[in-house]
Enzyme design. Structure first.
Site, PDB file in Angstrom:
ATOM      1  N   CYS A  38       0.818  -1.203   0.000  1.00 53.40           N
ATOM      2  CA  CYS A  38       0.000   0.000   0.000  1.00 53.40           C
ATOM      3  C   CYS A  38       0.861   1.265   0.000  1.00 53.40           C
ATOM      4  CB  CYS A  38      -0.987  -0.041   1.166  1.00 53.40           C
ATOM      5  SG  CYS A  38      -2.400   1.069   0.983  1.00 53.40           S
ATOM      6  N   HIS A  39       0.714   2.118   0.999  1.00 51.00           N
ATOM      7  CA  HIS A  39       1.496   3.347   1.093  1.00 51.00           C
ATOM      8  C   HIS A  39       2.915   3.099   1.598  1.00 51.00           C
ATOM      9  CE1 HIS A  39      -2.320   5.365   0.435  1.00 51.00           C
ATOM     10  NE2 HIS A  39      -1.669   6.510   0.322  1.00 51.00           N
ATOM     11  N   GLY A  40       3.253   1.853   1.926  1.00 51.05           N
ATOM     12  CA  GLY A  40       4.619   1.519   2.342  1.00 51.05           C
ATOM     13  C   GLY A  40       5.641   1.907   1.288  1.00 51.05           C
ATOM     14  N   GLY A  41       5.194   1.991   0.036  1.00 52.46           N
ATOM     15  CA  GLY A  41       6.081   2.404  -1.043  1.00 52.46           C
ATOM     16  C   GLY A  41       6.682   3.779  -0.841  1.00 52.46           C
ATOM     17  N   LEU A  42       6.043   4.621  -0.034  1.00 56.39           N
ATOM     18  CA  LEU A  42       6.614   5.942   0.253  1.00 56.39           C
ATOM     19  C   LEU A  42       7.975   5.808   0.936  1.00 56.39           C
ATOM     20  CD1 LEU A  42       3.426   7.815   1.521  1.00 56.39           C
ATOM     21  CD2 LEU A  42       4.566   8.087  -0.700  1.00 56.39           C
TER      22      LEU A  42
END
Length: 176
Positions: free
Chosen positions: A105-109
């Site tokens: 999910c937003h872990g890619g940030l």
């Protein structure tokens, strides 16, 4: 118990997507891993949906050479985690050592801020699609996949597929 004795840290901050923490945490435990919930501080963390998680260690005390793998769940936590050089250095070190890193999910940030996405396939919430592309990643709209030692997952609904890819990457790295 393919991951027995393997230490795997899950990086946490307030606003973590509860299910993206708890489901992989339990799945890794099922495989025998020593799962370490790690926070920026040793204080209760409130998940995005209200669940509470108590970190067992501070991220700054983690050493890449002692870890088998790291998992970065999504929610709002990655925006907090990516601001920490301790976090980005850890992810960069894990990547350089070709140790498994699970990102959903937003872990890619966090992966973007660690500088490890350029030229690699990546996925996540549509909310970070442009961020990934602008950081040089090749956007892939799939529930989950592996790009080398990185296991990527898209969103909460894709947690089962993410866990399959994560466990496959970890098992392969463990030689199991």
């Amino acid at each position: 118990m393919r991951l027995s004795g393997k230490q795997i840290a899950i990086l946490l901050a307030d606003g973590v997507e509860d299910l993206e923490y708890f489901v992989p945490f339990m799945r890794l435990q099922e495989e025998g891993a020593d799962v370490v919930p790690a926070g920026l501080e040793l204080k209760p963390i409130r998940g995005k949906n209200g669940l509470t998680i108590l970190p067992s260690t501070r991220i700054e005390s983690l050493r890449s050479q002692d870890l088998f793998a790291v998992v970065v769940p999504g929610g709002w936590a990655p925006d907090r985690l990516r601001r920490s050089t301790v976090v980005t250095n850890l992810i960069r070190e894990m990547d350089a050592a070709r140790k498994p890193v699970g990102i959903i999910c937003h872990g890619g940030l966090v992966a973007i801020s660690a500088g490890i996405v350029r030229g690699r396939r990546a996925t996540g919430s549509l909310g970070i699609k442009d961020d990934l592309i602008n950081a040089g990643a090749v956007w892939v709209d799939q529930p989950a996949f592996r790009e080398g030692h990185l296991a990527w997952g898209r969103v909460v609904a894709d947690i089962p597929a993410f866990c399959r890819e994560l466990i496959a990457a970890l098992s392969e790295a463990a030689g199991a």
